[in-house]
Design a protein around this motif. Structure first.
Motif, PDB file in Angstrom:
ATOM      1  N   TYR A   1     -19.904  -4.726   2.986  1.00 26.35           N
ATOM      2  CA  TYR A   1     -18.531  -4.508   3.432  1.00 26.35           C
ATOM      3  C   TYR A   1     -17.864  -5.850   3.734  1.00 26.35           C
ATOM      4  CZ  TYR A   1     -20.660   0.034   4.212  1.00 26.35           C
ATOM      5  OH  TYR A   1     -21.352   1.202   4.045  1.00 26.35           O
ATOM      6  N   TRP A   2     -16.600  -5.945   3.375  1.00 29.49           N
ATOM      7  CA  TRP A   2     -15.828  -7.142   3.690  1.00 29.49           C
ATOM      8  C   TRP A   2     -14.397  -6.710   3.994  1.00 29.49           C
ATOM      9  CZ3 TRP A   2     -11.616 -10.084   2.682  1.00 29.49           C
ATOM     10  CH2 TRP A   2     -11.650 -11.396   3.161  1.00 29.49           C
ATOM     11  N   PRO A   3     -13.729  -7.312   4.997  1.00 30.14           N
ATOM     12  CA  PRO A   3     -14.207  -8.386   5.871  1.00 30.14           C
ATOM     13  C   PRO A   3     -15.338  -7.921   6.792  1.00 30.14           C
ATOM     14  CG  PRO A   3     -11.802  -8.208   5.931  1.00 30.14           C
ATOM     15  CD  PRO A   3     -12.316  -6.982   5.243  1.00 30.14           C
ATOM     16  N   LYS A   4     -16.150  -8.875   7.217  1.00 28.75           N
ATOM     17  CA  LYS A   4     -17.267  -8.564   8.097  1.00 28.75           C
ATOM     18  C   LYS A   4     -16.759  -8.451   9.526  1.00 28.75           C
ATOM     19  CE  LYS A   4     -20.632 -10.884   5.140  1.00 28.75           C
ATOM     20  NZ  LYS A   4     -21.617 -11.978   5.025  1.00 28.75           N
ATOM     21  N   ASP A   5     -16.888  -7.279  10.098  1.00 31.71           N
ATOM     22  CA  ASP A   5     -16.354  -7.017  11.432  1.00 31.71           C
ATOM     23  C   ASP A   5     -17.143  -5.863  12.040  1.00 31.71           C
ATOM     24  OD1 ASP A   5     -14.924  -6.445  13.713  1.00 31.71           O
ATOM     25  OD2 ASP A   5     -12.968  -6.425  12.739  1.00 31.71           O
TER      26      ASP A   5
ATOM     27  N   PHE B   1       0.798  -1.223   0.000  1.00 32.16           N
ATOM     28  CA  PHE B   1       0.000   0.000   0.000  1.00 32.16           C
ATOM     29  C   PHE B   1       0.835   1.279   0.000  1.00 32.16           C
ATOM     30  CE2 PHE B   1      -2.670  -3.241   2.236  1.00 32.16           C
ATOM     31  CZ  PHE B   1      -3.551  -3.443   1.179  1.00 32.16           C
ATOM     32  N   GLU B   2       2.151   1.131   0.111  1.00 31.81           N
ATOM     33  CA  GLU B   2       3.020   2.300   0.020  1.00 31.81           C
ATOM     34  C   GLU B   2       3.147   2.774  -1.428  1.00 31.81           C
ATOM     35  OE1 GLU B   2       4.193   3.897   2.671  1.00 31.81           O
ATOM     36  OE2 GLU B   2       3.069   2.423   3.854  1.00 31.81           O
ATOM     37  N   LYS B   3       2.864   1.879  -2.360  1.00 28.46           N
ATOM     38  CA  LYS B   3       2.947   2.238  -3.775  1.00 28.46           C
ATOM     39  C   LYS B   3       1.730   3.074  -4.171  1.00 28.46           C
ATOM     40  CE  LYS B   3       5.663  -1.735  -5.367  1.00 28.46           C
ATOM     41  NZ  LYS B   3       5.695  -2.897  -6.302  1.00 28.46           N
TER      42      LYS B   3
ATOM     43  N   ILE C   1     -14.443  -3.931  -0.476  1.00 28.93           N
ATOM     44  CA  ILE C   1     -13.502  -4.863   0.153  1.00 28.93           C
ATOM     45  C   ILE C   1     -12.279  -4.080   0.615  1.00 28.93           C
ATOM     46  CG2 ILE C   1     -11.992  -6.862  -0.207  1.00 28.93           C
ATOM     47  CD1 ILE C   1     -14.966  -6.416  -2.478  1.00 28.93           C
ATOM     48  N   ASP C   2     -12.014  -4.106   1.913  1.00 35.29           N
ATOM     49  CA  ASP C   2     -10.857  -3.414   2.482  1.00 35.29           C
ATOM     50  C   ASP C   2      -9.678  -4.388   2.487  1.00 35.29           C
ATOM     51  OD1 ASP C   2      -8.970  -2.012   3.915  1.00 35.29           O
ATOM     52  OD2 ASP C   2     -10.360  -1.331   5.468  1.00 35.29           O
ATOM     53  N   LYS C   3      -8.774  -4.237   1.538  1.00 34.93           N
ATOM     54  CA  LYS C   3      -7.648  -5.169   1.397  1.00 34.93           C
ATOM     55  C   LYS C   3      -6.681  -5.081   2.569  1.00 34.93           C
ATOM     56  CE  LYS C   3      -6.286  -3.682  -2.596  1.00 34.93           C
ATOM     57  NZ  LYS C   3      -5.381  -3.604  -3.760  1.00 34.93           N
ATOM     58  N   ARG C   4      -6.659  -3.955   3.261  1.00 39.09           N
ATOM     59  CA  ARG C   4      -5.741  -3.781   4.393  1.00 39.09           C
ATOM     60  C   ARG C   4      -6.062  -4.725   5.540  1.00 39.09           C
ATOM     61  NH1 ARG C   4      -6.916   2.426   5.337  1.00 39.09           N
ATOM     62  NH2 ARG C   4      -8.981   1.441   5.268  1.00 39.09           N
TER      63      ARG C   4
ATOM     64  N   HIS D   1      -8.565  -0.446  -1.323  1.00 43.82           N
ATOM     65  CA  HIS D   1      -9.872  -1.095  -1.408  1.00 43.82           C
ATOM     66  C   HIS D   1     -10.134  -1.610  -2.824  1.00 43.82           C
ATOM     67  CE1 HIS D   1     -10.374   1.021   2.367  1.00 43.82           C
ATOM     68  NE2 HIS D   1     -11.540   0.430   2.568  1.00 43.82           N
ATOM     69  N   PHE D   2     -10.969  -2.629  -2.883  1.00 44.49           N
ATOM     70  CA  PHE D   2     -11.475  -3.121  -4.164  1.00 44.49           C
ATOM     71  C   PHE D   2     -12.991  -2.968  -4.109  1.00 44.49           C
ATOM     72  CE2 PHE D   2     -12.587  -6.025  -7.548  1.00 44.49           C
ATOM     73  CZ  PHE D   2     -11.533  -5.884  -8.448  1.00 44.49           C
ATOM     74  N   ILE D   3     -13.545  -2.227  -5.048  1.00 39.81           N
ATOM     75  CA  ILE D   3     -14.967  -1.871  -5.010  1.00 39.81           C
ATOM     76  C   ILE D   3     -15.653  -2.335  -6.288  1.00 39.81           C
ATOM     77  CG2 ILE D   3     -16.605   0.057  -4.926  1.00 39.81           C
ATOM     78  CD1 ILE D   3     -14.407   1.585  -3.315  1.00 39.81           C
TER      79      ILE D   3
END
Length: 399
Positions: A221-225, A29-31, A101-104, A37-39
């Motif tokens: 939203y994913w992951p589900k939390d 994610f520094e790049k 989708i929050d890739k982090r 995110h992927f939407i």
């Protein structure tokens, strides 16, 4: 880029959905070129509105993009221009179905971080949710598209879908194209990214979201939390110690119910799941906002070939979910997932408005019969009325 088509069971009208994505594979994610995110966004439109919508959107494209395509990347950070475009789109006959989708939040050691596994997981996630939401859904990939996720999704659906005698699947790809509405999906995917992706974030998203909110029927939203739904403590000075516990319990119960019953084909269960998903979406947007019943019905009916009425909604959806232990707050302002103790007090207060008058009516009826029969007949003497009798006696100070 993909086009989806949904045939209603009770009507011959077809509903289309035009799909596009924002983001890419990658976890460094520094790049600058790696999204956080992927939407995925699907634009839903009924066949009777498709031609009208195409014409309206084409006019908007010509007005703001002249000879070029209507793409979010061409607007970049010109937020005023984006707002003007969204205001032109507001009120047109389409709805938005989106996944964020929050890739982090994907663990570094998770197998899903491998490229092939990542896209395969997203394919299954999207397919499973769409398949259990829509009875019939036909998809078509843009023949000029080369996006890896969409190409993989097409292959995945083709493997899962069973064609009919005309080589069409009730859930599959069936050659329907509308490039202008795919461009609309691109524009809205990029707009939603302004509220989530770290490299796209802007405070102006609140304005964008306000314009689009009536069009959005689902935002997953994913992951589900449950932590996705927490308010920043610095922004919520009124937060109490148990508020997070209440929110956590309400959200987790809803998520568990969705996961447990998600693949059940029972229509009523599908209605309950869609209601819970809408509540989750709304509580993410605004912790404090109640949603009126008519707004909920508008949302649920937007993706149905039958109409849910208010009586069915209250008795078959809300009541049944509460019977199963889910937490749903309600007041004269509508419904919501409880996020604080006040929400639960609202529910108790509203319910008590019905309980107390009922107890008083039973009490008066009982007293009249006792008086008329010289206490020989007590209508609450039956064993099955024992609990009610205790409540009545307590209300009279006899318990």
């Amino acid at each position: 880029m993909i086009i989806l088509m949904w045939s209603e069971l009770l009507m011959s009208e077809i509903q289309f959905a035009f799909v596009d994505e924002f983001g890419n594979y990658g976890f460094d994610f520094e790049k600058d070129d790696v999204s956080t995110h992927f939407i995925i966004v699907a634009i839903l439109v009924k066949e009777s509105n498709k031609e009208i919508l195409e014409g309206k959107v084409e006019n908007i494209r010509q007005k703001f993009f002249q000879a070029g395509e209507m793409k979010s990347s061409k607007i970049k950070n010109n937020h005023k221009r984006r707002s003007l475009i969204l205001n032109e789109l507001n009120g047109l006959p389409f709805h938005i179905f989106a996944y964020v989708i929050d890739k982090r939040k994907i663990s570094e050691n998770a197998g899903i971080r491998y490229k092939r596994t990542f896209f395969k997981f997203l394919n299954r996630l999207l397919y499973d949710d769409l398949f259990r939401t829509f009875e019939q859904l036909n998809l078509e990939a843009d023949e000029y598209g080369n996006k890896e996720f969409m190409e993989g999704f097409k292959r995945y659906v083709n493997q899962k879908s069973i064609p009919d005698l005309f080589n069409n699947s009730s859930f599959g790809f069936n050659n329907s194209k509308s490039s202008i509405l795919v461009q609309l999906a691109d524009l809205l995917a990029g707009t939603i990214a302004k509220g989530f992706d770290k490299k796209q974030l802007t405070d102006e998203f609140q304005i964008f979201n306000k314009i689009l909110e009536k069009h959005i029927i689902r935002l997953e939203y994913w992951p589900k939390d449950y932590k996705n739904f927490l308010v920043n403590p610095q922004k919520n000075e009124n937060n109490r110690p148990f508020d997070e516990v209440i929110l956590k319990q309400a959200v987790n119960l809803a998520l568990q119910y969705i996961d447990k019953t998600g693949n059940i084909k029972d229509i009523e269960e599908k209605d309950r799941i869609d209601f819970l998903k809408f509540l989750l979406f709304k509580v993410y947007q605004n912790h404090n906002e109640y949603i009126y019943a008519h707004e909920i019905l508008d949302n649920l009916n937007a993706i149905r070939n039958y109409k849910i009425n208010e009586h069915y909604f209250r008795s078959n959806i809300v009541s049944k979910l509460r019977d199963k232990g889910l937490l749903i707050a309600s007041s004269n302002k509508g419904y919501k997932l409880p996020t604080c103790i006040e929400d639960l007090y609202d529910f108790v207060n509203l319910t008590s408005l019905n309980i107390h008058p009922m107890i008083q009516r039973i009490t008066k009826c009982r007293d009249q019969i006792l008086l008329a029969t010289n206490n020989e007949i007590d209508i609450l003497d039956k064993e099955e009325y024992e609990d009610i009798k205790k409540i009545v006696d307590l209300s009279k100070g006899l318990g």
